[in-house]
Enzyme design. Structure first.
Site: not given
Length: 193
Positions: A113, A64, A19
């Protein structure tokens, strides 16, 4: 002025995970063009420099992954950039083979996302992006566990080539050659399949 944002998660535990490939590409750009990314502003670590004759801000949002748009919107507003022409987002993609690139001028979030949040915060899905393949999730893996996992030794070699290609593609995009970058790097996927 161009903002190049690589997506990832802050904190040492996420370093080197699937990620965080956006952060890893930003690190490569920073090394190649001698741009320290060490100033904390706009909820990101940023660095200012020149790439291919263009003034750039390299950014690693610290919000994040799922809130990446908050930082990117703040950067876009502060530097008064036009996302359609002066923003480049680099991030991971589980739908591409390890190290493969897919460059697009616009598009949906595709289930990512971080991109979903950027689209929501900017109010547009028209901005260039470089997707870096991290490989498909094995059938018995949880998606979050997979993308927060580390690469195998063999995958790291493929990712090294992918990072280098992403740096080259970013340079082409900054030079106004997004079409050429798409032809060069999107084509490689087809040759390998």
């Amino acid at each position: 002025m161009f903002v190049i944002a690589g997506l990832g998660n802050p904190d040492r535990q996420y370093e080197g995970t699937r990620h965080n490939v956006g952060f890893d590409v930003i690190d490569r750009l920073a090394d190649k063009y001698n741009i320290p990314v060490d100033v904390k502003k706009h909820r990101a670590y940023i660095g200012k420099g020149i790439i291919e004759g263009q003034k750039v801000i390299l950014a690693k949002p610290q919000t994040y992954m799922n809130l990446s748009g908050e930082s990117i919107r703040s950067l876009a507003d502060y530097y008064k950039i036009d996302a359609e022409h002066e923003l480049l987002v680099i991030y991971d993609d589980i739908n591409l083979a390890v190290g493969q690139l897919r460059i697009r001028e616009k598009g949906s979030a595709g289930g990512h996302n971080g991109i979903k949040n950027i689209i929501a915060c900017l109010g547009t899905q028209v901005f260039p992006r470089i997707r870096v393949g991290v490989g498909e999730k094995p059938s018995k893996y949880d998606l979050a566990d997979y993308v927060l996992g580390h690469f195998s030794r063999a995958e790291k070699e493929l990712m090294d080539a992918g990072y280098d290609n992403a740096v080259s593609a970013a340079g082409m995009i900054l030079s106004g050659q997004i079409g050429e970058a798409m032809s060069e790097y999107n084509r490689k996927k087809k040759e390998d399949s």
